[in-house]
Design a protein around this motif. Sequence first.
Motif, PDB file in Angstrom:
ATOM      1  N   TRP A  29       0.536  -0.860  -0.028  1.00 11.31           N
ATOM      2  CA  TRP A  29      -0.246   0.242  -0.374  1.00 11.31           C
ATOM      3  C   TRP A  29       0.955   1.938  -0.371  1.00 11.31           C
ATOM      4  CZ3 TRP A  29      -5.097  -1.031   0.288  1.00 11.31           C
ATOM      5  CH2 TRP A  29      -5.557  -2.234   0.588  1.00 11.31           C
ATOM      6  N   PHE A  60      -1.416  -1.415  -4.255  1.00 10.23           N
ATOM      7  CA  PHE A  60      -2.798  -0.786  -4.294  1.00 10.23           C
ATOM      8  C   PHE A  60      -1.611   0.966  -3.846  1.00 10.23           C
ATOM      9  CE2 PHE A  60      -4.190  -4.144  -1.956  1.00 10.23           C
ATOM     10  CZ  PHE A  60      -5.022  -4.229  -2.211  1.00 10.23           C
ATOM     11  N   ILE A 105      -7.185   3.918  -5.281  1.00 11.92           N
ATOM     12  CA  ILE A 105      -8.198   3.791  -3.936  1.00 11.92           C
ATOM     13  C   ILE A 105      -8.799   5.182  -3.566  1.00 11.92           C
ATOM     14  CG2 ILE A 105      -6.847   1.358  -2.690  1.00 11.92           C
ATOM     15  CD1 ILE A 105      -5.676   3.055  -0.434  1.00 11.92           C
ATOM     16  N   ARG A 126     -10.784  -1.140   3.715  1.00 12.61           N
ATOM     17  CA  ARG A 126      -9.413  -2.547   2.864  1.00 12.61           C
ATOM     18  C   ARG A 126     -10.003  -4.205   3.806  1.00 12.61           C
ATOM     19  NH1 ARG A 126     -10.368  -0.540  -3.090  1.00 12.61           N
ATOM     20  NH2 ARG A 126     -11.270   0.994  -3.393  1.00 12.61           N
TER      21      ARG A 126
END
Length: 670
Positions: free
Chosen positions: A390, A413, A418, A442
């Motif tokens: 992330w 991500f 996102i 998430r």
Amino acid sequence: MFSMFFAGVQQDFKLAVLPPILCALFRLAFILIYRDKKTPSGEWGKWLTCFRYGFWWGMDFNAYVYLYSMVLVSIPGAFFASYYTIGDTVRQAGLLVYAVVLYTAFIGRLIFYYHFHDIYNHLLLLGRHADKKNFADIFFNQNHGTWILLSYIPYVGLCYLASSWLLALPSIPYPTFNTSGWQYAFNTAFFLAAIAIFYWFRYGGTFRHRRKPEWDEVPSVVKDEVFMGKAVIDDLIILEKLWHQKLHPSLTHSDEESDKIMAPILHGGKDAADHPFTTFERYAEGARIHKPKHIFVLFLESHAQSAFDPLYEKLHLMDASKAFRKDAHTISIENFLPGGMISQPSIVSLVSGIFDADMELNENQEFWKGALPTSLPNQLKQLGYQTNFWYGGPLTWSSLNHFIPSVGFDRSFGGPDICGKDAPHTWLGVYDHIFLEEVAKRIEGDSDERPSFHFIYTTSNHGPYLLPFEELGFDIDKVMPEMPEALRRDKKNWRRMASAWYADQSAMKFVHEMKERYPDSLFIVTGDHASGVLPLDFDIVPRREPNLRERFLTSFAMSHPDLTRDMFKNATIGSHMNILPTLIELIAPKDFRYYAIQPSLFEPIDHVVTPYCWMTQDAIGNYSERIEQALRVSAEALPIQRDCERFKAEQAAWCELTGWTVRHIEQLHG
């Protein structure tokens, strides 16, 4: 004809006086802006030596102003009278271009030093793949870029007036002799002298190239003080040195040369030399904690250890992390080196398992095809973990969209993807609290039942520090009631600290929420590198330069319900490269085979070496500057030991391993 050459060379020499004067003024400005002591009182010898040696060293470039004018103006002007008449205009145009180059390099030095507390170094080379929008954002919003650009106008105007005045100074008349023989002899001698004077100045007042000024020859009275040692060297000299360092030497070595250089870190004879990664094969001793369902590595932008030091307690920068560290099941190490001096090599080193060593493995397309045996995510996948990456910014940064999947992450991500394109963001990425809230959402909504590993990289604690901090909860009176009044009035500096506070609060809020939802989680919190967040010039401490530990140490803390401080009672120093083996030794079953180039934090560590720094229990050193300092918190500036390079063979071996890997790309496994 020769009379025009005689007159022209004098004009050349007049103009050649200006660049050394500009460089001396820039040197003086640099000292007055960044040095603690602004006057030469009591140290005239040091100042005079600095300016004297700097002058001669700078002539390595500045002498070319004279050569340019002589070759391109005076010599052809001696043959073409029409060109001779415009010679001063051509000379002046060339000088002004060079003056602009000098000024640009000087402004760049001031900005670079502001951010890194160093003159131009190898980090400059890593900027070619950086986000240019971010550079522009910092330049205009943090470093007053508009005013800097406007400053070129008066600067060029003053250079024009100064050069016009120099050109207008009277010249020596061309001497004439009674006989042609004497005239030719004078002309020949003058022509040779005109050439010789260029070499004499360029070689630093000597005709012997080997005696040109160099760093090793800088007088100790200057070099023994770190700052004056930086001030003595002109910007173009530094940039030239960096230009010649573009290709890391290890990339040009033969395998035989690499074998010898890597010997200090390899064990196993010829087989290890042919297959170096076999020497880093290890077997886990058995799980020390219950296997967590979730593992979180928070890789926080500019999360530096120095902000935790008692010296800066009144600033309350890391209150959230300090509360996290106080938990009985959290261990922290106060002397922890990053894998790189800036973000990209740090993250690449940690996830790939070998030092990036500023070779930009993430930008090497061969490294988009597979991972090394030392890959962090790949080895966690072998333990049954789904691996997730992330990042608060776009995954196109530093080619992460290519590199991260290849190094072994199952999913990746980016913050804008996102959180939505309209989410509040800087050039680097989405505001930390918004990004981390979406990450949490998430993770909670993920239907995959497998254990998961989450590598989370934030962005907000970064220049130009323009977030709306007041709207994000930063109240200067409540957060920092003891802030000195001078610092309170300096908005640029307290906004930098507000950024560190905000980023830390956001990260710890995420940790707290994940702990509540997943109590068995393992958390590792570290920074990508150190940062210059500390306000050293506002009477917080009696110095303006950071000590080495403040310049280089990042943060490290680890938490899990089964962890006790007794488990790590001997872990007082470490680095990013100890994280991978520590993770494996915490959770892997006995005899699980894994690869790590350095030991876990469960093993005794008497020293740490990276491509940039070394550290022992009581000292820290930097390889590029060849300096050493005591490893302790100190309000005073600690003494610097120069010409120190402990563990140099080991440092060279780690860099060589990376170079060998680049040359032997077959080590990658898809």
